[in-house]
Design a protein around this motif. Structure first.
Motif, PDB file in Angstrom:
ATOM      1  N   GLU A 444      37.218  51.848  45.650  1.00  0.00           N
ATOM      2  CA  GLU A 444      36.886  50.517  46.125  1.00  0.00           C
ATOM      3  C   GLU A 444      37.847  49.509  45.507  1.00  0.00           C
ATOM      4  O   GLU A 444      38.360  49.722  44.413  1.00  0.00           O
ATOM      5  CB  GLU A 444      35.453  50.136  45.745  1.00  0.00           C
ATOM      6  CG  GLU A 444      34.384  50.865  46.537  1.00  0.00           C
ATOM      7  CD  GLU A 444      32.982  50.396  46.148  1.00  0.00           C
ATOM      8  OE1 GLU A 444      32.843  49.731  45.101  1.00  0.00           O
ATOM      9  OE2 GLU A 444      32.050  50.697  46.913  1.00  0.00           O
ATOM     10  N   ASP A 445      38.092  48.413  46.227  1.00  0.00           N
ATOM     11  CA  ASP A 445      38.891  47.344  45.646  1.00  0.00           C
ATOM     12  C   ASP A 445      38.176  46.780  44.431  1.00  0.00           C
ATOM     13  O   ASP A 445      36.945  46.859  44.321  1.00  0.00           O
ATOM     14  CB  ASP A 445      39.127  46.242  46.678  1.00  0.00           C
ATOM     15  CG  ASP A 445      40.184  46.648  47.701  1.00  0.00           C
ATOM     16  OD1 ASP A 445      41.084  47.421  47.318  1.00  0.00           O
ATOM     17  OD2 ASP A 445      40.087  46.224  48.863  1.00  0.00           O
ATOM     18  N   PRO A 446      38.908  46.181  43.499  1.00  0.00           N
ATOM     19  CA  PRO A 446      38.281  45.675  42.285  1.00  0.00           C
ATOM     20  C   PRO A 446      37.266  44.582  42.584  1.00  0.00           C
ATOM     21  O   PRO A 446      37.452  43.761  43.483  1.00  0.00           O
ATOM     22  CB  PRO A 446      39.462  45.130  41.475  1.00  0.00           C
ATOM     23  CG  PRO A 446      40.546  44.903  42.467  1.00  0.00           C
ATOM     24  CD  PRO A 446      40.367  45.957  43.506  1.00  0.00           C
ATOM     25  N   PHE A 447      36.188  44.613  41.820  1.00  0.00           N
ATOM     26  CA  PHE A 447      35.134  43.614  41.985  1.00  0.00           C
ATOM     27  C   PHE A 447      35.581  42.285  41.370  1.00  0.00           C
ATOM     28  O   PHE A 447      36.213  42.245  40.322  1.00  0.00           O
ATOM     29  CB  PHE A 447      33.867  44.096  41.289  1.00  0.00           C
ATOM     30  CG  PHE A 447      32.736  43.118  41.330  1.00  0.00           C
ATOM     31  CD1 PHE A 447      31.941  43.025  42.459  1.00  0.00           C
ATOM     32  CD2 PHE A 447      32.487  42.279  40.268  1.00  0.00           C
ATOM     33  CE1 PHE A 447      30.891  42.120  42.507  1.00  0.00           C
ATOM     34  CE2 PHE A 447      31.443  41.375  40.300  1.00  0.00           C
ATOM     35  CZ  PHE A 447      30.647  41.296  41.433  1.00  0.00           C
ATOM     36  N   ASP A 448      35.227  41.193  42.045  1.00  0.00           N
ATOM     37  CA  ASP A 448      35.505  39.868  41.512  1.00  0.00           C
ATOM     38  C   ASP A 448      34.432  38.922  42.021  1.00  0.00           C
ATOM     39  O   ASP A 448      33.707  39.240  42.982  1.00  0.00           O
ATOM     40  CB  ASP A 448      36.895  39.398  41.944  1.00  0.00           C
ATOM     41  CG  ASP A 448      37.430  38.286  41.038  1.00  0.00           C
ATOM     42  OD1 ASP A 448      36.735  37.937  40.068  1.00  0.00           O
ATOM     43  OD2 ASP A 448      38.539  37.787  41.309  1.00  0.00           O
ATOM     44  N   SER A 525      29.313  42.607  33.734  1.00  0.00           N
ATOM     45  CA  SER A 525      29.739  42.227  35.078  1.00  0.00           C
ATOM     46  C   SER A 525      28.545  42.295  36.016  1.00  0.00           C
ATOM     47  O   SER A 525      27.662  43.157  35.853  1.00  0.00           O
ATOM     48  CB  SER A 525      30.850  43.164  35.570  1.00  0.00           C
ATOM     49  OG  SER A 525      31.066  43.022  36.959  1.00  0.00           O
ATOM     50  N   LEU A 526      28.518  41.425  37.009  1.00  0.00           N
ATOM     51  CA  LEU A 526      27.435  41.432  37.991  1.00  0.00           C
ATOM     52  C   LEU A 526      27.409  42.748  38.763  1.00  0.00           C
ATOM     53  O   LEU A 526      26.357  43.203  39.205  1.00  0.00           O
ATOM     54  CB  LEU A 526      27.615  40.256  38.960  1.00  0.00           C
ATOM     55  CG  LEU A 526      26.425  39.933  39.870  1.00  0.00           C
ATOM     56  CD1 LEU A 526      25.260  39.408  39.037  1.00  0.00           C
ATOM     57  CD2 LEU A 526      26.821  38.913  40.943  1.00  0.00           C
ATOM     58  N   GLU A 527      28.564  43.380  38.870  1.00  0.00           N
ATOM     59  CA  GLU A 527      28.646  44.657  39.584  1.00  0.00           C
ATOM     60  C   GLU A 527      27.803  45.733  38.901  1.00  0.00           C
ATOM     61  O   GLU A 527      27.329  46.675  39.542  1.00  0.00           O
ATOM     62  CB  GLU A 527      30.102  45.106  39.672  1.00  0.00           C
ATOM     63  CG  GLU A 527      30.322  46.363  40.509  1.00  0.00           C
ATOM     64  CD  GLU A 527      31.759  46.838  40.456  1.00  0.00           C
ATOM     65  OE1 GLU A 527      32.180  47.511  41.408  1.00  0.00           O
ATOM     66  OE2 GLU A 527      32.452  46.548  39.466  1.00  0.00           O
ATOM     67  N   GLN A 528      27.598  45.615  37.589  1.00  0.00           N
ATOM     68  CA  GLN A 528      26.840  46.614  36.841  1.00  0.00           C
ATOM     69  C   GLN A 528      25.331  46.434  36.977  1.00  0.00           C
ATOM     70  O   GLN A 528      24.564  47.291  36.560  1.00  0.00           O
ATOM     71  CB  GLN A 528      27.231  46.556  35.367  1.00  0.00           C
ATOM     72  CG  GLN A 528      28.691  46.901  35.115  1.00  0.00           C
ATOM     73  CD  GLN A 528      29.121  46.639  33.688  1.00  0.00           C
ATOM     74  OE1 GLN A 528      28.355  46.081  32.888  1.00  0.00           O
ATOM     75  NE2 GLN A 528      30.346  47.015  33.360  1.00  0.00           N
ATOM     76  N   CYS A 529      24.887  45.308  37.528  1.00  0.00           N
ATOM     77  CA  CYS A 529      23.457  45.082  37.738  1.00  0.00           C
ATOM     78  C   CYS A 529      22.964  45.901  38.930  1.00  0.00           C
ATOM     79  O   CYS A 529      23.747  46.292  39.804  1.00  0.00           O
ATOM     80  CB  CYS A 529      23.199  43.599  38.002  1.00  0.00           C
ATOM     81  SG  CYS A 529      23.696  42.509  36.662  1.00  0.00           S
ATOM     82  N   GLN A 530      21.685  46.198  38.954  1.00  0.00           N
ATOM     83  CA  GLN A 530      21.105  46.906  40.095  1.00  0.00           C
ATOM     84  C   GLN A 530      21.119  46.013  41.324  1.00  0.00           C
ATOM     85  O   GLN A 530      20.892  44.800  41.233  1.00  0.00           O
ATOM     86  CB  GLN A 530      19.677  47.330  39.769  1.00  0.00           C
ATOM     87  CG  GLN A 530      19.557  48.350  38.655  1.00  0.00           C
ATOM     88  CD  GLN A 530      18.120  48.753  38.402  1.00  0.00           C
ATOM     89  OE1 GLN A 530      17.192  48.258  39.035  1.00  0.00           O
ATOM     90  NE2 GLN A 530      17.921  49.675  37.472  1.00  0.00           N
ATOM     91  N   HIS A 531      21.367  46.613  42.479  1.00  0.00           N
ATOM     92  CA  HIS A 531      21.342  45.862  43.741  1.00  0.00           C
ATOM     93  C   HIS A 531      21.298  46.851  44.900  1.00  0.00           C
ATOM     94  O   HIS A 531      21.520  48.054  44.738  1.00  0.00           O
ATOM     95  CB  HIS A 531      22.573  44.950  43.862  1.00  0.00           C
ATOM     96  CG  HIS A 531      23.893  45.667  43.732  1.00  0.00           C
ATOM     97  ND1 HIS A 531      24.449  46.412  44.750  1.00  0.00           N
ATOM     98  CD2 HIS A 531      24.759  45.753  42.678  1.00  0.00           C
ATOM     99  CE1 HIS A 531      25.604  46.911  44.357  1.00  0.00           C
ATOM    100  NE2 HIS A 531      25.816  46.532  43.086  1.00  0.00           N
TER     101      HIS A 531
END
Length: 552
Positions: A444-448, A525-531
């Motif tokens: 995946e492209d890097p999260f930002d 990082s917000l990416e590490q939160c559950q979703h």
């Protein structure tokens, strides 16, 4: 009346001394350095009365028996089996200053009214033996020698068997006992001035060390009767710890589940070459001190060997000759620097996080073979390149195959490594692969993320980047922990107040990427939160999240 008799005897006869031929022992205790005191005279063992018995007397007994410091003066009646009723009490009182080398040098008063209810006892420090096998082809075979008071002594072969050998092998972390050859089989032989510490030691075979076995002191053993032991030759598992990658760091070897450092004494490029070869790391480049690498070793970590001698052609460190010396510390640990991959990249794809895997070695870029390659390795590559999650890996098609060297094969990663350099692999450049085996991957492209529509970068409507496209976040379940995570990731200050429902920054357009976000507050990082899965939601842009943070 008894006191009067004692005084008269002391006055008329004065203090006497033991016969010079007398010896002493401690019996009935848990080990040879604790028990009821008995002395031998004219071939017969008898007890000592506890009249006046004190720590000075115990200190002399402990010194004579090579038992360390005196600890206590217990009653001899504590130790079983008890004395035979026919056994004599030889001594009424022993008078030592505490500096004598043996009990025979102390003054004594001969017995006149003492019974076995008054037998003296002694408790000394339990002796601790340092053991080694000397003169053999490796550290796990040779003549048995034990160290006490800084001197090495041989041990007598009398009664020596596989039980005793098993204990020595266990104590030295040497595997199973294989044999009990005579100590005279090993060169160089012992010096004529070297002492024989014990004639016989009796083990059950289950003890953890030789100290726990029962020694028997006899005094007619010579070096040509010395004991030997043959254990399995140890097999060493080697790693380099604390370095920037798996092929550089402090040398550590594993035995019985524990990691030990190795001493820098005598360590050179020959030894480094063997370590590099064993770890499939290319050529040896240097031998820095182990202290150069962090985190440092723990104070309780052992130094396995001070010195290991290699010729440089051995396949592994086990095949080298170890030399045991016992004055090496962690600040003298050995280190090794081997050749390693310089970098990694993805080329030939539509974006930087998708393409053919290439690694740089010796200044040249080369490809990676499919042998051993899997999704765990892809996870490491994606992480190392700062991309998102690993999506897939496959053999490259003919139009995306590489040219030049094929550097890597037999790659094995757990998926948790920080870089591909920390994964194990085959020898660099040594493989039977062709470019038909080149591997391509997709991440995946890097999260930002960003805040838009506000006066500063620390306030606005929240947008996240996924697959190269910016999109908004739904406010379902959004709260203070989520706010704090965003502020922290952006390098802003604290979140000012719950801000999910703020509408002054306008509504977003296009994608809604995230919904039902749940953070614990520990995420970086917000990416590490559950979703939910990316793009899965039940929202519209009226529910876009906005965040307001203080300025940093």
């Amino acid at each position: 009346m008894a006191l009067l008799v004692f005084l008269l005897l002391a006055f008329f006869t004065g203090p006497a001394q033991f016969e010079s031929s007398s010896t002493v022992r401690l019996v009935g205790g848990p080990h040879r350095c604790e028990g009821r005191v008995e002395v031998q005279q004219n071939g017969e063992w008898g007890t000592v009365c506890d009249d006046g018995w004190g720590m000075e007397d115990v200190a002399v007994v402990c010194r004579e028996l090579n038992c360390g410091e005196a600890k206590w003066t217990p009653s001899g009646t504590l130790y079983t089996p008890s004395t035979d009723k026919d056994q004599k009490v030889f001594l009424q009182e022993v008078i030592c200053q505490g500096h004598e080398l043996n009990l025979s040098q102390c003054d004594q008063v001969e017995v006149f009214d003492c019974t076995h209810d008054e037998d003296a006892g002694a408790q000394c420090e339990k002796p601790s033996l340092t053991v080694r096998l000397a003169g053999g082809p490796h550290r796990c075979e040779g003549r048995v020698e034990v160290q006490q008071n800084g001197e090495w002594h041989t041990m007598c072969h009398a009664g020596w068997g596989m039980e005793e050998a098993a204990v020595v092998c266990r104590e030295l972390n040497c595997g199973e006992a294989k044999g009990t050859p005579r100590g005279t089989a090993y060169e160089p032989s012992t010096g004529t001035d070297q002492k024989v510490l014990m004639q016989e030691v009796i083990c059950q075979g289950h003890e953890l060390n030789l100290t726990a076995c029962e020694p028997v002191d006899i005094f007619d053993c010579f070096h040509n009767e010395g004991a030997g032991v043959q254990c399995e030759k140890p097999s060493l598992t080697v790693r380099l710890a604390g370095g920037p990658h798996r092929c550089e760091g402090r040398v550590e070897v594993q035995q019985n589940g524990e990691w030990h450092t190795m001493c820098h004494a005598g360590w050179g490029m020959e030894e480094a070459a063997v370590v590099c070869r064993e770890l499939n790391c290319g050529e040896a480049k240097g031998t820095p001190r182990g202290t150069a690498y962090e985190p440092s070793t723990g104070t309780d970590q052992k130094v396995l060997m001070q010195e290991v001698i290699c010729q440089g052609h051995e396949l592994n460190l086990t095949a080298c000759e170890p030399v045991d010396i016992f004055d090496c510390f962690h600040n003298e640990g050995a280190g090794v620097q081997c050749e390693m991959l310089e970098n990694v990249r993805l080329v030939g794809g539509p974006r930087r996080c998708k393409g053919r895997v290439e690694v740089k070695h010796q200044g040249k870029w080369g490809t990676v073979c499919k042998a051993g390659w899997n999704l765990s390795a892809v996870k490491v590559v994606c992480r190392q390149l700062g991309c998102g999650k690993a999506l897939l890996t496959k053999r490259c098609c003919s139009t995306t195959q590489g040219q030049g060297p094929i550097w890597l094969s037999e790659v094995s990663c757990s998926g948790r490594e920080l870089s591909l350099q920390r994964c194990s692999s085959g020898i660099l450049g040594k493989n039977n692969c062709t470019h038909d085996d080149d591997m391509c991957v997709e991440c995946e492209d890097p999260f930002d993320l960003r805040l838009v529509g506000g006066d500063t970068n620390c306030s606005g409507r929240l947008e996240v980047l996924h697959k190269g496209e910016w999109g908004s976040v739904c406010d379902d379940g959004w709260g203070e922990e989520e706010d704090r995570t965003v502020c922290k990731q952006l390098g802003c200050g604290e979140s000012l107040f719950p801000s999910a429902k703020i509408q002054k920054f306008g509504r977003g357009v296009g994608r809604i990427w995230l919904d039902d976000v749940r953070c614990s507050g520990k995420e970086k990082s917000l990416e590490q939160c559950q979703h939910r899965f990316w793009g899965h939601h039940d929202c519209n842009h009226k529910e876009d999240v906005a965040v307001i943070c203080s300025e940093p």
